[in-house]
Design a protein around this motif. Structure first.
Motif, short mmCIF file in Angstrom:
data_model
loop_
_atom_site.label_atom_id
_atom_site.label_comp_id
_atom_site.label_asym_id
_atom_site.label_seq_id
_atom_site.Cartn_x
_atom_site.Cartn_y
_atom_site.Cartn_z
N UNK A 104 42.06 -22.41 28.03
CA UNK A 104 42.11 -23.57 28.93
C UNK A 104 43.39 -24.35 28.72
N UNK A 105 43.98 -24.77 29.83
CA UNK A 105 45.23 -25.52 29.78
C UNK A 105 45.16 -26.67 30.78
N UNK A 106 46.04 -27.60 30.64
CA UNK A 106 46.18 -28.70 31.60
C UNK A 106 44.88 -29.45 31.84
N UNK A 107 44.54 -29.61 33.12
CA UNK A 107 43.33 -30.35 33.48
C UNK A 107 42.07 -29.69 32.95
N UNK A 108 42.05 -28.36 32.90
CA UNK A 108 40.87 -27.66 32.38
C UNK A 108 40.66 -27.99 30.91
N UNK A 109 41.73 -28.03 30.14
CA UNK A 109 41.63 -28.38 28.72
C UNK A 109 41.08 -29.80 28.57
N UNK A 110 41.55 -30.72 29.40
CA UNK A 110 41.05 -32.10 29.36
C UNK A 110 39.57 -32.17 29.69
N UNK A 111 39.14 -31.39 30.67
CA UNK A 111 37.74 -31.36 31.08
C UNK A 111 36.88 -30.78 29.96
N UNK A 112 37.32 -29.66 29.37
CA UNK A 112 36.56 -29.04 28.28
C UNK A 112 36.44 -30.02 27.12
N UNK A 113 37.52 -30.69 26.78
CA UNK A 113 37.50 -31.68 25.69
C UNK A 113 36.51 -32.80 26.00
N UNK A 114 36.56 -33.32 27.21
CA UNK A 114 35.63 -34.40 27.59
C UNK A 114 34.18 -33.93 27.49
#
Length: 158
Positions: A104-114
């Motif tokens: 996951x990168x970018x916005x997907x990484x942020x979503x996974x983290x959240x």
């Protein structure tokens, strides 16, 4: 031939009925698409994600749908996110180059983290979250790598 008021109101009524039926069909179709694309079977149907779907089935997160981690929790944010991510995935899988390792990168990484923080808030409160960029820095293999020896893992596990 002149239209009477009754003729106009009949047409207006039919137009409103057709618009209402189209709205119901669109809402039903969108709901069905959301439910279908939330399932690991859908995500794993693409050869690039087949191993991720397989290892997900063997993980502690097996009861979760893919999008419980990989899409925003809020429905109003989830719909455009999934549309954009799906469009990108279709493009990459048909016209682009699929990377050997998918992270996951970018916005997907942020979503996974959240989503990690949302589900594991009690744990997060007891951990120094400032020591790494995100949960995946230490726990990237949790949902997609079963506990098996390194010698038996595939490249997608790295």
């Amino acid at each position: 031939m002149s239209l009477t008021n009754d003729g106009r109101s009949g047409r207006r009524w039919r137009a409103m009925l057709l618009a209402g039926l189209a709205g119901v069909a669109l809402t039903f179709g969108a709901g069905l698409a959301m439910v279908t694309t939330d399932k690991a079977g859908f995500c794993g149907s693409c050869h690039a994600m087949a191993e991720a779907a397989l290892t997900h089935k063997q993980s502690v997160h097996a009861k979760l749908s893919c999008n419980e981690c990989h899409a925003p929790n809020n429905l109003m944010a989830k719909i455009p996110f999934k549309a954009a991510a799906g469009t990108k995935d279709i493009y990459v899988n048909t016209l682009g180059t699929i990377p050997d390792l998918i992270h996951p990168q970018g916005d997907t990484l942020k979503v996974v983290q959240a989503n990690c923080v949302r589900c594991h808030s009690a744990t997060v409160m007891t951990v120094n979250m400032g020591s790494k960029e995100n949960c995946m820095s230490c726990h990237r293999h949790v949902p997609h790598t079963p506990k098996k020896p390194i010698s038996t893992r595939k490249a997608a596990d790295a």
